[in-house]
Each structure stands twice: as C-alpha cells, then as structure tokens.
Design an enzyme around this catalytic site. Structure first.
Site, PDB file in Angstrom:
ATOM      1  N   SER A 150       5.022 -33.225  44.566  1.00  0.00           N
ATOM      2  CA  SER A 150       4.446 -34.226  43.807  1.00  0.00           C
ATOM      3  C   SER A 150       3.584 -35.159  44.869  1.00  0.00           C
ATOM      4  O   SER A 150       2.502 -34.793  45.109  1.00  0.00           O
ATOM      5  CB  SER A 150       5.678 -35.178  43.510  1.00  0.00           C
ATOM      6  OG  SER A 150       5.376 -36.145  42.434  1.00  0.00           O
TER       7      SER A 150
ATOM      8  N   ASP B  58       1.194 -33.556  41.529  1.00  0.00           N
ATOM      9  CA  ASP B  58       1.745 -32.485  40.766  1.00  0.00           C
ATOM     10  C   ASP B  58       1.105 -33.134  39.144  1.00  0.00           C
ATOM     11  O   ASP B  58       1.758 -32.494  37.955  1.00  0.00           O
ATOM     12  CB  ASP B  58       3.091 -32.079  40.536  1.00  0.00           C
ATOM     13  CG  ASP B  58       4.093 -33.333  40.480  1.00  0.00           C
ATOM     14  OD1 ASP B  58       3.802 -34.433  40.499  1.00  0.00           O
ATOM     15  OD2 ASP B  58       5.161 -33.021  39.878  1.00  0.00           O
TER      16      ASP B  58
ATOM     17  N   ASP C 281       2.493 -35.712  37.343  1.00  0.00           N
ATOM     18  CA  ASP C 281       3.490 -36.197  36.484  1.00  0.00           C
ATOM     19  C   ASP C 281       3.455 -37.789  36.434  1.00  0.00           C
ATOM     20  O   ASP C 281       4.389 -38.181  35.687  1.00  0.00           O
ATOM     21  CB  ASP C 281       4.782 -35.638  36.721  1.00  0.00           C
ATOM     22  CG  ASP C 281       5.365 -36.056  38.043  1.00  0.00           C
ATOM     23  OD1 ASP C 281       4.725 -36.807  38.848  1.00  0.00           O
ATOM     24  OD2 ASP C 281       6.561 -35.665  38.329  1.00  0.00           O
TER      25      ASP C 281
ATOM     26  N   ASP D 130      -1.044 -38.298  40.793  1.00  0.00           N
ATOM     27  CA  ASP D 130      -0.419 -37.489  42.102  1.00  0.00           C
ATOM     28  C   ASP D 130      -0.651 -36.122  42.202  1.00  0.00           C
ATOM     29  O   ASP D 130      -1.190 -35.446  41.374  1.00  0.00           O
ATOM     30  CB  ASP D 130       1.004 -38.078  42.196  1.00  0.00           C
ATOM     31  CG  ASP D 130       1.970 -37.474  41.268  1.00  0.00           C
ATOM     32  OD1 ASP D 130       1.408 -37.124  39.995  1.00  0.00           O
ATOM     33  OD2 ASP D 130       3.019 -37.368  41.207  1.00  0.00           O
TER      34      ASP D 130
END
Length: 452
Positions: free
Chosen positions: A104, A248, A250, A246
């Site tokens: 992340s 990833d 999400d 960010d």
C-alpha cells in the site's frame, strides 16, 4: 509466533520479513483453510492474483502462484492492477480466492500479501488466525495433502482484467466529467495506467504525475502520503482538482483548484450529501472511524446524516456497513467504500465520483468540501516503543486523562497502536492548532518514556 496478519494483510521488508517461503506457505495455508470452510463447495478452486509494481512483487507473485497451484487451485494472473481491481475481479469472475501483493502506502523495500474471499471481500479475523495456524503447522513439518497429476492447479494470464475493471468504473459513474481538468498523482503505483485511462474515458482532461513506475520509486515523495507535488501541479496547470492515490490505489485524497488539500473526511462528507440527495444513502447513515474529525461529525449532524464510528481500519468500516446495510463509509486517510460498487476502498472510483459531483453541480471542490470545517488535528507517530502496552500503561493513561481535562469539550485525544507498522499513533484535536501540537507533543514524550 507473533500474529502475522495486521489490519491490512501480512507486511514486512520483502525478502527479509516477507520471504518467498512465507508467501508460498501462506498461500498453501489459505487454500486449505478456505477449502475447509466450504468456500470451494466441491468444485475446482480458482484464484485471482495481482500485484503493485514493486520489484519484489515479481518473485513474491511467483511464490504465491506456486503455492496456490501446488494446492490444486487454478490461478488467473492479472499482473499490475490496483487492490480494488483484484477484489472486483475476484467477485466478477466468480473466483474463490483473491490475492494482492502490495504494501500500500509503505516505502518500496516493504511488500505485503492481502487475501480476499469469494466475492472479493477481505477475510474475517478468524480465517486469518486459522491460516496462520495451518501455516505454522506446515512450516514445522505437519504433512498436507498434495495433489498430483491433473489435480495440480493451472496458471493463466488474464489480460482482460485491465479493460474489464476500467469499464466497471465508467459504468457506475452518475454522470460524465466533460469540461473538467484533473491532475492525477499515481504514486508510481498500481493505478498508473488504470486511473488516467478511466478519467479520460469519462471525459476529463487529464494531467498525470507519478505515473512512471520502475519497480523502485513507488510512493517515493509522491502520492497520497506526499501531497506537495500534486498541490503545485494543480495550481500550475489551472486544474479544477487533483486526485492522489497510494501505491495500491485503495485510497484517494484530493486537492482543490487553489492547491488546498481535501482529506478523506471531507470527501466522505461530499459523497454522503450527494448520495443522500440521490436517495442512495441507505438509512441516511455514513460509517467512519474513531479517527474521523469532529468537524465531520458536526457537519453530518447538521445535514441530518447519522454517523456510525468503528475501530480504525477499512475492514472494520466494511464489517459495519455489511452488517447494517449501509452504503457509504471510509476513513480520514482516504479509504472510501461505496458498497454498491466495491467491496473495499477504491481510490480511482472515489476520485471519479468526487469529480462527477463537481461536474454535476458546477460548484468548485472547495465549495463542496466546505460542507464541513476541519478542527485542527495533529497526528504524531512514536516509533520504537512497545505498542502492545499502549492501552495498559498507567503512565500513559494518566497523561491522556490530564490532556482530556485540559481540552474539555472542544477537543479529544486518541492513542492507538498501528496495525501495519511498529509504532504508536498519538492524535489530538483542539480548537487551536498550537494547543493541539503542544498536547500531542507532550503525550508523545510520555509514550516514548513509558513504552520505550
């Protein structure tokens, strides 16, 4: 063995804490646990496996795929895609398991493994605990059933995942983005291709920064944890707004046309009002966490919207939403869940919906975000302490009580251990920023002294 799973999967320094052996073993254990739980229902299991662009994701992906296939699971390898894309494809393709390799917002040396159950939902705590137990049993020599011959899993590259996910994002938008100019900071991460493509297909004029991942530069002075570049780019290009993801993708944070940051609480407030007006905010309720700004709570009360607060972590927000049938929830950090269209926080979807609200109303993002006034909030991370004692230390408890007496009804204090990093987070809200900073600094010193 300490608990491997944190609030968002298993994370650590790749090839030191998170090794190929660990990734392989966890994948085998996950396949066995989900089979025991009846997830596969007697059919041959399928898994969707994706990753962010980190260099370590290449060997970790190979380990995860090997582990799943060795347990008899067929694997659809989707390559570099955001976490919410893997969750979406797990559900859309009827897969039994989803696996995302990402840390992340963490720096590049780290990586992580996140598992999704059938439907694209994060695993319950008890399933994660069971996976750890089975992993440890296998690691220490307990035999497990290894399929042979035609029983081993097959591995296929699923190249249609990108277009299918982008089409899904466009399909759920309430209106197009024609006439908007948007700057996107992709954090050199998993959404470097997806997000610009989705915004462009929706009609926006797109400027991208942080969209050249090389495996080593993810989250490096860019993205949702480093907003300075995006603020400057929005002003430089005369854009209507900016969106930051960010690694990833999400999560989503935003910047208005003047370069001012719009955080997750403000985004939630804008979307809550929009969904309530459209009759989509079920039970006129939005779900936040204990970290939600007091200004958000006040704004929701004024708008006639009820706020339910959970523990920190989008998994707990999601649990509350699913249990009570709520449609919208999220965190100040930018994890926003629109449950009708996603099973996890989706930064690209959130950014698209926020931009759609700007386009539909003709109002600026600053005007829309003005629905709430953020109280000054200071967050101090205290590293290198025994975070397990943050809720039991008498010294810390006494310091918190004294701080709360000083703040009265105009502020609050929250101390919590990080679920993904070895540190304690000290959060203080107050009517005055200097008071918040002073109290946070004092508490941080106590935490360091008492728990260090």
């Amino acid at each position: 063995m300490g608990r491997l799973f944190g609030t968002d999967g298993v994370r650590g320094v790749a090839n030191a804490d998170l090794t190929a052996e660990l990734a392989l073993g966890l994948s085998v254990a996950a396949a066995h646990v989900l089979a025991e739980a009846g997830t596969f229902e007697g059919h041959r299991a399928t898994a969707v496996v994706g990753r962010d662009p980190r260099a370590s994701g290449e060997f970790l992906e190979a380990a995860v795929v090997a582990g799943l296939a060795s347990a008899g699971v067929d694997v659809l390898r989707v390559g570099v895609l955001p976490t919410p894309a893997v969750a979406y494809l797990t559900g859309a393709l009827g897969a039994d398991i989803g696996v995302m390799l990402s840390a992340s917002h963490n720096a590049m040396p780290d990586n992580g493994v996140k598992f999704f159950a059938r439907g694209g939902h994060k695993l319950a705590d008890e399933l994660e605990d069971r996976i750890e137990t089975v992993y440890e049993q296998h690691r220490t020599g307990a035999p497990w059933n290894r399929p042979t011959g035609a029983g081993v899993g097959r591995v296929t590259d699923y190249t249609e995942g990108f277009d299918r996910y982008v089409a899904h994002l466009i399909g759920v938008l309430p209106n197009r983005l024609d006439g908007l100019k948007v700057v996107l900071d992709e954090a050199h991460g998993a959404a470097a291709r997806v997000s610009p493509e989705a915004f462009a297909r929706a009609g926006a004029e797109v400027v991208t920064i942080g969209a050249e991942p090389d495996g080593l530069n993810i989250n490096d002075s860019c993205g949702s944890t480093h907003m300075a570049l995006l603020r400057a780019a929005v002003v430089e290009h005369g854009a209507d707004l900016g969106i930051a993801h960010d690694g990833d993708a999400d999560r989503c944070l935003a910047v208005d046309a003047s370069g001012e940051e719009v955080d997750g609480d403000q985004i939630l407030a804008v979307l809550a009002v929009a969904m309530r007006e459209a009759g989509q905010l079920r039970k006129d309720t939005v779900v936040g966490t204990v970290m939600s700004n007091l200004g958000f709570k006040t704004a929701m009360e004024r708008e006639g919207i009820h706020l339910v607060q959970t523990a920190v972590g989008d998994r707990y927000v999601l649990e509350s939403m699913k249990a009570e049938g709520f449609a919208l929830g999220g965190e100040q950090s930018g994890h926003v869940i629109v449950l009708d269209h996603a099973t996890t926080g989706d930064g690209t979807l959130t950014g698209l919906m926020l931009a759609a609200r700007v386009a539909a109303t003709g109002r600026t993002l600053a005007d829309l975000a003005g629905v709430m006034r953020r109280l000054p909030q200071v967050l101090v991370n205290v590293p290198d302490v025994d975070k397990s004692r943050v809720n039991t230390s008498p010294e810390v408890a006494a310091a918190v009580a004294e701080a709360e007496r000083g703040l009265g009804t105009t502020g609050r204090v929250l101390l919590r251990k990080s679920g993904t990093e070895p540190l304690v987070r000290v959060m203080v809200e107050a009517a005055d920023i200097e008071q918040a900073r002073a109290v946070a600094g004092q508490l941080a010193d106590v935490v360091k002294s008492a728990l260090g």
